[in-house]
Motif scaffolding. Structure first.
Motif, PDB file in Angstrom:
ATOM      1  N   TYR A 105       0.827  -1.203   0.000  1.00 16.76           N
ATOM      2  CA  TYR A 105       0.000   0.000   0.000  1.00 16.76           C
ATOM      3  C   TYR A 105       0.866   1.260   0.000  1.00 16.76           C
ATOM      4  O   TYR A 105       1.417   1.642   1.039  1.00 16.76           O
ATOM      5  CB  TYR A 105      -0.933  -0.030   1.214  1.00 16.76           C
ATOM      6  CG  TYR A 105      -1.947   1.079   1.175  1.00 16.76           C
ATOM      7  CD1 TYR A 105      -3.026   1.029   0.300  1.00 16.76           C
ATOM      8  CD2 TYR A 105      -1.813   2.198   1.990  1.00 16.76           C
ATOM      9  CE1 TYR A 105      -3.948   2.051   0.233  1.00 16.76           C
ATOM     10  CE2 TYR A 105      -2.732   3.226   1.935  1.00 16.76           C
ATOM     11  CZ  TYR A 105      -3.802   3.142   1.054  1.00 16.76           C
ATOM     12  OH  TYR A 105      -4.710   4.157   1.001  1.00 16.76           O
TER      13      TYR A 105
ATOM     14  N   GLN B  51      -4.146   3.210   6.860  1.00 16.94           N
ATOM     15  CA  GLN B  51      -4.634   2.100   7.676  1.00 16.94           C
ATOM     16  C   GLN B  51      -4.805   2.590   9.127  1.00 16.94           C
ATOM     17  O   GLN B  51      -3.973   3.351   9.613  1.00 16.94           O
ATOM     18  CB  GLN B  51      -3.546   1.041   7.606  1.00 16.94           C
ATOM     19  CG  GLN B  51      -3.749  -0.164   8.441  1.00 16.94           C
ATOM     20  CD  GLN B  51      -2.592  -1.150   8.229  1.00 16.94           C
ATOM     21  OE1 GLN B  51      -1.652  -0.885   7.488  1.00 16.94           O
ATOM     22  NE2 GLN B  51      -2.686  -2.282   8.893  1.00 16.94           N
ATOM     23  N   ILE B  52      -5.855   2.150   9.797  1.00 21.78           N
ATOM     24  CA  ILE B  52      -6.011   2.513  11.203  1.00 21.78           C
ATOM     25  C   ILE B  52      -4.973   1.750  12.030  1.00 21.78           C
ATOM     26  O   ILE B  52      -4.846   0.533  11.887  1.00 21.78           O
ATOM     27  CB  ILE B  52      -7.422   2.189  11.727  1.00 21.78           C
ATOM     28  CG1 ILE B  52      -8.477   2.959  10.917  1.00 21.78           C
ATOM     29  CG2 ILE B  52      -7.545   2.532  13.203  1.00 21.78           C
ATOM     30  CD1 ILE B  52      -9.884   2.812  11.454  1.00 21.78           C
TER      31      ILE B  52
ATOM     32  N   PRO C  17      -9.425   6.826  11.918  1.00 21.63           N
ATOM     33  CA  PRO C  17     -10.515   6.392  11.038  1.00 21.63           C
ATOM     34  C   PRO C  17     -11.006   7.510  10.117  1.00 21.63           C
ATOM     35  O   PRO C  17     -10.735   8.683  10.344  1.00 21.63           O
ATOM     36  CB  PRO C  17     -11.619   5.998  12.019  1.00 21.63           C
ATOM     37  CG  PRO C  17     -11.350   6.786  13.256  1.00 21.63           C
ATOM     38  CD  PRO C  17      -9.861   7.044  13.306  1.00 21.63           C
ATOM     39  N   LYS C  18     -11.728   7.121   9.097  1.00 17.18           N
ATOM     40  CA  LYS C  18     -12.444   8.071   8.247  1.00 17.18           C
ATOM     41  C   LYS C  18     -13.637   8.616   9.030  1.00 17.18           C
ATOM     42  O   LYS C  18     -14.176   7.953   9.902  1.00 17.18           O
ATOM     43  CB  LYS C  18     -12.927   7.368   6.986  1.00 17.18           C
ATOM     44  CG  LYS C  18     -11.785   6.860   6.128  1.00 17.18           C
ATOM     45  CD  LYS C  18     -12.289   6.048   4.952  1.00 17.18           C
ATOM     46  CE  LYS C  18     -11.130   5.549   4.116  1.00 17.18           C
ATOM     47  NZ  LYS C  18     -10.240   4.607   4.886  1.00 17.18           N
ATOM     48  N   GLY C  19     -14.049   9.811   8.714  1.00 18.17           N
ATOM     49  CA  GLY C  19     -15.242  10.365   9.348  1.00 18.17           C
ATOM     50  C   GLY C  19     -14.943  11.236  10.552  1.00 18.17           C
ATOM     51  O   GLY C  19     -15.859  11.602  11.297  1.00 18.17           O
TER      52      GLY C  19
ATOM     53  N   MET D 218     -10.576   3.106  20.409  1.00 18.27           N
ATOM     54  CA  MET D 218     -11.941   3.498  20.039  1.00 18.27           C
ATOM     55  C   MET D 218     -12.981   2.426  20.333  1.00 18.27           C
ATOM     56  O   MET D 218     -14.158   2.725  20.554  1.00 18.27           O
ATOM     57  CB  MET D 218     -12.000   3.956  18.581  1.00 18.27           C
ATOM     58  CG  MET D 218     -12.149   2.872  17.528  1.00 18.27           C
ATOM     59  SD  MET D 218     -11.969   3.527  15.806  1.00 18.27           S
ATOM     60  CE  MET D 218     -13.588   4.279  15.545  1.00 18.27           C
ATOM     61  N   MET D 219     -12.543   1.161  20.347  1.00 17.29           N
ATOM     62  CA  MET D 219     -13.505   0.056  20.477  1.00 17.29           C
ATOM     63  C   MET D 219     -14.480   0.195  21.650  1.00 17.29           C
ATOM     64  O   MET D 219     -15.687   0.001  21.477  1.00 17.29           O
ATOM     65  CB  MET D 219     -12.785  -1.296  20.540  1.00 17.29           C
ATOM     66  CG  MET D 219     -12.346  -1.843  19.194  1.00 17.29           C
ATOM     67  SD  MET D 219     -13.634  -1.814  17.929  1.00 17.29           S
ATOM     68  CE  MET D 219     -14.676  -3.160  18.519  1.00 17.29           C
TER      69      MET D 219
ATOM     70  N   HIS E   6      -8.192  10.282   8.930  1.00 15.23           N
ATOM     71  CA  HIS E   6      -7.837   9.096   8.143  1.00 15.23           C
ATOM     72  C   HIS E   6      -6.518   9.254   7.407  1.00 15.23           C
ATOM     73  O   HIS E   6      -6.048   8.317   6.767  1.00 15.23           O
ATOM     74  CB  HIS E   6      -8.960   8.720   7.172  1.00 15.23           C
ATOM     75  CG  HIS E   6      -9.146   9.674   6.028  1.00 15.23           C
ATOM     76  ND1 HIS E   6      -8.644   9.442   4.770  1.00 15.23           N
ATOM     77  CD2 HIS E   6      -9.772  10.863   5.967  1.00 15.23           C
ATOM     78  CE1 HIS E   6      -8.973  10.445   3.980  1.00 15.23           C
ATOM     79  NE2 HIS E   6      -9.655  11.324   4.676  1.00 15.23           N
TER      80      HIS E   6
ATOM     81  N   THR F 224      -5.410   7.724   1.847  1.00 13.21           N
ATOM     82  CA  THR F 224      -5.964   7.352   3.147  1.00 13.21           C
ATOM     83  C   THR F 224      -5.018   6.352   3.771  1.00 13.21           C
ATOM     84  O   THR F 224      -4.224   5.730   3.071  1.00 13.21           O
ATOM     85  CB  THR F 224      -7.398   6.780   3.030  1.00 13.21           C
ATOM     86  OG1 THR F 224      -7.999   6.780   4.334  1.00 13.21           O
ATOM     87  CG2 THR F 224      -7.399   5.359   2.481  1.00 13.21           C
TER      88      THR F 224
ATOM     89  N   LEU G 140      -7.423   1.615  17.054  1.00 11.76           N
ATOM     90  CA  LEU G 140      -8.622   0.787  17.050  1.00 11.76           C
ATOM     91  C   LEU G 140      -8.953   0.342  18.468  1.00 11.76           C
ATOM     92  O   LEU G 140     -10.114   0.388  18.902  1.00 11.76           O
ATOM     93  CB  LEU G 140      -8.389  -0.429  16.146  1.00 11.76           C
ATOM     94  CG  LEU G 140      -9.631  -1.225  15.791  1.00 11.76           C
ATOM     95  CD1 LEU G 140     -10.567  -0.399  14.924  1.00 11.76           C
ATOM     96  CD2 LEU G 140      -9.250  -2.512  15.073  1.00 11.76           C
TER      97      LEU G 140
END
Ligand code: PLP
Ligand code: PLP
Ligand code: FES
Ligand code: FES
Lengths: 158, 385, 385
Positions: free
Chosen positions: B6, B14-15, B206-208, B23-24, B201, B12, B20
């Protein structure tokens, strides 16, 4: 990301009939047709070997500068041409090229138009007919490459 | 797609696993609304507070100067609109020809609404000319909005010099730092920047989710009007998991800054190898002032999409132009602004690395790319000319 | 907070496990940008497409009519701005006094920019008067924007009748359905609605994602300007995990609609029990046209925050007013618009249930609430009056 068919991807990765034609036998002629330019981002040079008596296309080769669908369209064009007479070839539409490829994304239809136009150019060259550069076309330019307009594509597609 | 190499991290990222992990719990257990009265909501409010501190820390800012947004585009829109609303009598904006569409298209839109916009050009290396800034700025300039680093070439602009000029003429100074954050150390406490945009991102979040830095004391009117979240500066229920993730991503980015030479070394190795092994290649954009993770390379006589799809066959992901324009047939507005020759314009590829990029991956690219390019060139009518 | 009895689902909801399952791969493996050329981005594009179909299906709409946004507030802002931009010569808006701040504060803001806004009142049951709509609408009305169902009382408005009037006068019709979606069957294909807002975190999806329905053929200018995502109608890199999650949440909501009596039965049981067991209690808002999951109860002579905190002690989460305004000391604008007496205004609590609410949880509330209320009343100087 464009939604290309498997056929498009196959012909992009393994194009048939790429290159030029230099050798010809007796009673045969070589003609080329060229459209587009490097400035536009796509260009196609089509080479045909024609039997002078029957006007049958014996061989067709291409050189393409362009996107995946331009390369696949060029390859498709050459496959469709071999065995046809020049008159039969002239009636080939870009839609037949697109159909041969299992379809093209709408935004990429002009890539197949390029093939149809190069063919016309090659045949007109062979017959000594001056090329019309489609300046009468109206509608927004959708591919700056070689002045293909919306309305022309629609005309050719329909 | 585990095997994907990648190299499209400017599009963009990778998280990060730690992000992660952070945020979980907010996607599962702690779903309360931070604006709610009950403890359940209140706990969540604390997590938002921590995240705000983490973002502020990366920027050398104060937590109260951070507004959470939904993306970089929102940050750009909010900042530009706020700057104009705050100074209703000034109708001039200065920006550049190479901005991201989030800024560029908004400026074009504002022209239709009666604003005058100066689009600064760049030279063939993608660099700004400070004299041009000086020549265009006046007391009627409401806003100077330029990007910190270009997403396509990685070229970094002389932000503080531009900012000093903006200050001199009383203009607000907004910087789209979506590509710079996490790749270049930033310190708002010693900067001329009034507002700065970042996007989650692009920094292994993350995106958003995104954030807008607004210097204390800057008059700010919300773009998104409604409830009083973000102290009245951005309405809408807070994207708590996104916010917590962005906080963690900024914390990790801050600590990774010390090791950013990882990206730089691999990028340089990739670039040098391509230039050496593949004929008719050029680097687009200045290699002096440049992001450590980005290289934009022109492969003459062939077309970008064809290159991308050929690399895709080997699981190599890169891009031509920004992801936002890759759906269009136009060559990149950035490379066009640099006045590159057509032979380069249509065949340019951006490789953008991340802290996850490995030596093996770059080796693999170097292994397959020369043949790939040679094959495409063999199809082209120009390369033999 | 596993033991939380969560009766604040109109503020925000728990993410459904299936929703989480659907979004996880897009937070981990499939992080590509859907606008990218490589397959890695392309795969992600397909997931976005499926999600769009799922959202469309819940609304009885076509996928091309769905625009993903970052929240309900953005949907409201985007719809209202778009409606006004599309009709520059019309300067009149009709809305109600009981809208969510996302609509109400934007309308107030627009008044300052020269728009005339009619705020329709409601009766003591929270109901609209269609004659008032008729009396205020003219050919110069650009937009009628009303909510489908009220977030505080659950009262449902006569949407199609209002929409018919809007059509008659050539006004665009926007509906904030943030609270209605997933609780009431909707069918855009047979509706008068031109634009409809929904928010993911109200339907067991995550925070940070929402959608706006825009009827085919409606002129729409983007609120967020920039890249050409969402077919040019909403710029900004797509929040892929959020979008995928919203799609799944809508799919689940659609199938749950058949069992919505679950919420209704528990809500009715809770309401009846409170009214029976606790003196001086009233239901705020019409109980006829009402969301199945909501009850708003006035506990006379005591104050809302005190009630909430007392319930909080037992792990019961509810709210007074909307989460957006709960940080303020003002009593709810909705209850005030209904003209409720002060004794009720300050002591009203909204209980909002979800498909996860259980009989046991409601039993527990009924068990502890009478004593809690009695204790607070014993402190009040008014209750003995
Ligand atoms: C009726 C209504 N409209 C709009 C909103 C705003 O939605 P969001 O918080 O997702 O921005 C809410 C909830 O907060 C609501 O209840
Ligand atoms: C320089 C720059 N600005 C703004 C953006 C927009 O950010 P987002 O996609 O988060 O809206 C991007 C990336 O897409 C970018 O590279
Ligand atoms: S030939 Fe394919 S894009 Fe122009
Ligand atoms: S006394 Fe506490 S809010 Fe008025």
């Amino acid at each position: 990301m464009w939604e290309y068919t498997d056929k498009v991807m196959d012909l992009f990765y393994n194009p048939r009939n790429q290159g030029t034609i230099t050798e010809k036998g007796e009673g045969q002629a070589i003609t080329t047709g060229e459209v587009g330019s490097i400035a536009c981002g796509d260009a196609l040079r089509l080479h045909l070997k024609v039997d002078e008596k029957t006007e049958i296309i014996l061989d067709a080769r291409f050189q393409t500068f362009g996107c995946a669908s331009a390369i696949a369209s060029s390859s498709a064009l050459t496959e469709l041409l071999v065995g046809k007479t020049l008159d039969e070839a002239l009636s080939l539409t870009n839609k037949e090229i697109a159909d041969f490829l299992g379809g093209l994304p709408e935004e990429k239809m002009h890539c197949s138009v390029m093939g149809q136009e190069a063919l016309e150019a090659a045949i007109f060259n062979y017959r000594g007919i001056p090329l019309d550069n489609h300046e009468d076309d109206e509608g927004a330019l959708i591919c700056r490459c070689f002045g293909v307009t919306d309305s022309r594509i629609r005309r050719i597609v329909l | 797609m585990r095997d994907c190499i990648y190299l499209d991290n400017n599009a963009t990222t990778q998280i990060d696993e730690e992000v992660l992990g952070a945020m979980m719990p907010y996607l599962t257990l702690y779903y309360g609304n931070p604006s709610s009265m009950h403890t359940f909501g209140g706990q969540v409010g604390k997590a938002v507070k921590t995240a705000r501190e983490q973002v502020a820390s990366l920027l050398g800012a104060e937590p109260s100067e951070i507004i959470f947004t939904s993306c970089g585009t929102e940050g750009d829109n909010a900042a530009i609109r706020a700057a104009l609303t705050a100074q209703p009598n000034k109708r001039h904006i200065i920006t550049t020809e190479v901005e991201h569409p989030a800024v560029l298209n908004l400026c074009r839109h504002l022209e239709k609404q009666g604003y005058t916009v100066t689009y600064l050009g760049v030279d063939s290396q993608g660099r700004l000319d400070l004299d041009e800034v000086q020549a265009s700025i006046t007391g009627g300039t409401a806003l100077v909005t330029i990007m910190y680093a270009n997403n396509e070439t990685g070229v970094v602009f002389p932000i503080e010099q531009v900012g000093a000029l903006a200050k001199e003429y009383g203009a607000l100074f907004h910087v789209d730092a979506v590509q710079a954050v996490g790749k270049i150390p930033l310190d708002m406490s010693s900067s001329t920047i009034d507002m700065l945009t970042l996007s989650g991102h692009k920094v292994h979040g993350p995106k958003g989710i995104g954030a807008l830095y607004v210097r204390k004391g800057t008059r700010f009117r919300p773009f998104m009007v409604g409830g009083h979240q973000e102290r009245g500066r951005r309405a809408g229920t807070e994207n708590v998991p996104g916010i917590v993730a962005l906080g963690k991503a900024c914390e990790l980015a801050e600590s990774h800054l010390a090791n950013i030479s990882h990206e730089r070394q691999l990028r340089d190795y990739l670039e040098t190898s391509i230039l050496t092994l593949i004929p008719d290649t050029v680097v687009n954009g200045s290699t002096k002032e440049r992001l450590p993770n980005t290289t934009n390379i022109g492969f003459k006589y062939i077309e970008g999409e064809a290159i991308l799809l050929s690399m895709n066959q080997y699981g190599i992901c890169a891009s031509s132009g920004s992801a936002c324009t890759s759906g269009s047939l136009e060559p990149s507005h950035v490379l066009r602004a640099m006045g590159l020759p057509y032979s380069v314009l249509h065949g340019s590829i951006r490789f953008s690395l991340s802290r996850y990029t490995t030596q093996d991956e770059i080796d693999r690219v170097i292994e397959v790319l020369p043949d790939t390019i040679a094959r495409l060139r063999s199809l082209s009518p120009f390369s033999s000319d």
